[in-house]
Design a protein around this motif. Structure first.
Motif, mmCIF file in Angstrom:
data_model
loop_
_atom_site.group_PDB
_atom_site.id
_atom_site.type_symbol
_atom_site.label_atom_id
_atom_site.label_comp_id
_atom_site.label_asym_id
_atom_site.label_seq_id
_atom_site.Cartn_x
_atom_site.Cartn_y
_atom_site.Cartn_z
ATOM 1 N N GLY A 1 0.864 -1.177 0.000
ATOM 2 C CA GLY A 1 0.000 0.000 0.000
ATOM 3 C C GLY A 1 0.900 1.226 0.000
ATOM 4 O O GLY A 1 2.094 1.143 -0.291
ATOM 5 N N ALA A 2 0.350 2.344 0.353
ATOM 6 C CA ALA A 2 1.137 3.577 0.365
ATOM 7 C C ALA A 2 2.262 3.527 1.397
ATOM 8 O O ALA A 2 3.334 4.080 1.181
ATOM 9 N N PHE A 3 2.015 2.832 2.517
ATOM 10 C CA PHE A 3 3.006 2.852 3.593
ATOM 11 C C PHE A 3 3.473 1.484 4.076
ATOM 12 O O PHE A 3 4.529 1.371 4.686
ATOM 13 N N THR A 4 2.680 0.451 3.843
ATOM 14 C CA THR A 4 3.034 -0.864 4.372
ATOM 15 C C THR A 4 2.795 -1.963 3.343
ATOM 16 O O THR A 4 2.103 -1.776 2.354
ATOM 17 N N GLU A 5 3.346 -3.108 3.642
ATOM 18 C CA GLU A 5 3.175 -4.283 2.799
ATOM 19 C C GLU A 5 1.743 -4.805 2.897
ATOM 20 O O GLU A 5 1.146 -4.826 3.975
ATOM 21 N N ASN A 6 1.196 -5.248 1.773
ATOM 22 C CA ASN A 6 -0.134 -5.836 1.719
ATOM 23 C C ASN A 6 -0.154 -7.083 2.611
ATOM 24 O O ASN A 6 0.708 -7.962 2.481
ATOM 25 N N THR A 7 -1.124 -7.175 3.500
ATOM 26 C CA THR A 7 -1.204 -8.272 4.468
ATOM 27 C C THR A 7 -1.341 -9.633 3.781
ATOM 28 O O THR A 7 -0.691 -10.602 4.184
ATOM 29 N N ASP A 8 -2.185 -9.718 2.751
ATOM 30 C CA ASP A 8 -2.352 -10.992 2.045
ATOM 31 C C ASP A 8 -1.048 -11.414 1.374
ATOM 32 O O ASP A 8 -0.700 -12.594 1.359
ATOM 33 N N TRP A 9 -0.327 -10.460 0.810
ATOM 34 C CA TRP A 9 0.960 -10.766 0.178
ATOM 35 C C TRP A 9 1.957 -11.241 1.235
ATOM 36 O O TRP A 9 2.668 -12.226 1.041
ATOM 37 N N LYS A 10 2.022 -10.542 2.352
ATOM 38 C CA LYS A 10 2.953 -10.922 3.419
ATOM 39 C C LYS A 10 2.657 -12.336 3.902
ATOM 40 O O LYS A 10 3.577 -13.146 4.081
ATOM 41 N N ASN A 11 1.393 -12.665 4.069
ATOM 42 C CA ASN A 11 1.012 -14.013 4.498
ATOM 43 C C ASN A 11 1.446 -15.056 3.469
ATOM 44 O O ASN A 11 1.963 -16.113 3.831
ATOM 45 N N PHE A 12 1.247 -14.751 2.187
ATOM 46 C CA PHE A 12 1.642 -15.694 1.139
ATOM 47 C C PHE A 12 3.150 -15.894 1.130
ATOM 48 O O PHE A 12 3.642 -17.019 1.142
ATOM 49 N N ARG A 13 3.907 -14.813 1.091
ATOM 50 C CA ARG A 13 5.358 -14.949 0.936
ATOM 51 C C ARG A 13 6.019 -15.579 2.161
ATOM 52 O O ARG A 13 7.048 -16.223 2.037
ATOM 53 N N THR A 14 5.420 -15.421 3.338
ATOM 54 C CA THR A 14 6.019 -16.016 4.536
ATOM 55 C C THR A 14 5.641 -17.480 4.721
ATOM 56 O O THR A 14 6.307 -18.201 5.462
ATOM 57 N N THR A 15 4.588 -17.926 4.037
ATOM 58 C CA THR A 15 4.179 -19.326 4.180
ATOM 59 C C THR A 15 4.478 -20.168 2.943
ATOM 60 O O THR A 15 4.436 -21.395 3.023
ATOM 61 N N ALA A 16 4.755 -19.541 1.820
ATOM 62 C CA ALA A 16 5.037 -20.284 0.589
ATOM 63 C C ALA A 16 6.367 -21.018 0.708
ATOM 64 O O ALA A 16 7.313 -20.524 1.313
ATOM 65 N N ASN A 17 6.428 -22.184 0.118
ATOM 66 C CA ASN A 17 7.648 -22.986 0.147
ATOM 67 C C ASN A 17 8.528 -22.618 -1.056
ATOM 68 O O ASN A 17 8.872 -23.469 -1.868
ATOM 69 N N VAL A 18 8.849 -21.330 -1.161
ATOM 70 C CA VAL A 18 9.635 -20.807 -2.270
ATOM 71 C C VAL A 18 10.627 -19.783 -1.708
ATOM 72 O O VAL A 18 10.239 -18.913 -0.925
ATOM 73 N N ASP A 19 11.891 -19.913 -2.086
ATOM 74 C CA ASP A 19 12.862 -18.885 -1.709
ATOM 75 C C ASP A 19 12.575 -17.632 -2.514
ATOM 76 O O ASP A 19 12.367 -17.706 -3.735
ATOM 77 N N MET A 20 12.537 -16.489 -1.838
ATOM 78 C CA MET A 20 12.256 -15.224 -2.507
ATOM 79 C C MET A 20 13.249 -14.172 -2.048
ATOM 80 O O MET A 20 13.636 -14.150 -0.886
ATOM 81 N N GLU A 21 13.634 -13.325 -2.987
ATOM 82 C CA GLU A 21 14.505 -12.189 -2.697
ATOM 83 C C GLU A 21 13.836 -10.960 -3.299
ATOM 84 O O GLU A 21 13.270 -11.027 -4.392
ATOM 85 N N PHE A 22 13.915 -9.839 -2.601
ATOM 86 C CA PHE A 22 13.268 -8.615 -3.044
ATOM 87 C C PHE A 22 14.312 -7.519 -3.165
ATOM 88 O O PHE A 22 15.041 -7.244 -2.205
ATOM 89 N N LEU A 23 14.395 -6.927 -4.361
ATOM 90 C CA LEU A 23 15.396 -5.896 -4.620
ATOM 91 C C LEU A 23 14.759 -4.712 -5.334
ATOM 92 O O LEU A 23 13.809 -4.868 -6.110
ATOM 93 N N HIS A 24 15.314 -3.543 -5.069
ATOM 94 C CA HIS A 24 14.999 -2.375 -5.883
ATOM 95 C C HIS A 24 15.880 -2.461 -7.124
ATOM 96 O O HIS A 24 16.899 -3.158 -7.122
ATOM 97 N N LYS A 25 15.520 -1.738 -8.177
ATOM 98 C CA LYS A 25 16.275 -1.893 -9.430
ATOM 99 C C LYS A 25 17.738 -1.490 -9.283
ATOM 100 O O LYS A 25 18.605 -2.133 -9.856
ATOM 101 N N ASP A 26 18.053 -0.478 -8.470
ATOM 102 C CA ASP A 26 19.460 -0.106 -8.297
ATOM 103 C C ASP A 26 20.234 -1.190 -7.551
ATOM 104 O O ASP A 26 21.393 -1.456 -7.858
ATOM 105 N N GLU A 27 19.591 -1.865 -6.612
ATOM 106 C CA GLU A 27 20.239 -2.956 -5.887
ATOM 107 C C GLU A 27 20.477 -4.148 -6.817
ATOM 108 O O GLU A 27 21.541 -4.766 -6.770
#
Length: 125
Positions: free
Chosen positions: A46-72
């Motif tokens: 959202g404007a200030f925080t992570e979407n709750t449904d997304w956070k629940n999915f990414r923390t329970t999914a059996n998939v390694d995930m990495e999150f980067l900004h384009k400069d990173e």
């Protein structure tokens, strides 16, 4: 026995890192959401925080995930892969780095359900 490389999804936002950029991005989402250039950011945050449904999915999914900004991403992966990608994008890293969800596909997604459905249909989560 076949040697399988563990796969990881790399989510790359079409935004640069840093507090100043985060403030500008938040304001852009609030005041001019139709011209905001990161569909991945718009779906997962959202404007200030992570979407709750997304956070629940990414923390329970059996998939390694990495999150980067384009400069990173460009700093970390430049020597290996160059700048051949458009952003936002989701890449899959195994033996190589390949497109998992293209910029165009992300731009077509309307909400978190679309993103979760796509990931779930392509991977065991």
């Amino acid at each position: 026995m076949k040697n399988e490389t563990k796969q990881k999804l790399i989510f790359i936002y079409n935004a640069n890192s840093g507090i100043r950029n985060a403030i500008v991005d938040s304001a852009h989402k609030i005041f001019s959401p139709n011209t905001y250039e990161c569909s991945l950011c718009a779906i997962t945050h959202g404007a200030f925080t992570e979407n709750t449904d997304w956070k629940n999915f990414r923390t329970t999914a059996n998939v390694d995930m990495e999150f980067l900004h384009k400069d990173e991403f460009q700093k970390t992966y430049a020597s290996k892969f160059g700048y051949k990608f458009t952003f936002p994008i989701v890449l899959i890293e195994g033996d190589a780095l390949d497109v998992f969800i293209s910029t165009a596909a992300l731009n077509e997604m309307k909400d978190i359900d679309d993103l979760v459905r796509f990931i779930s249909s392509k991977m065991k989560v």
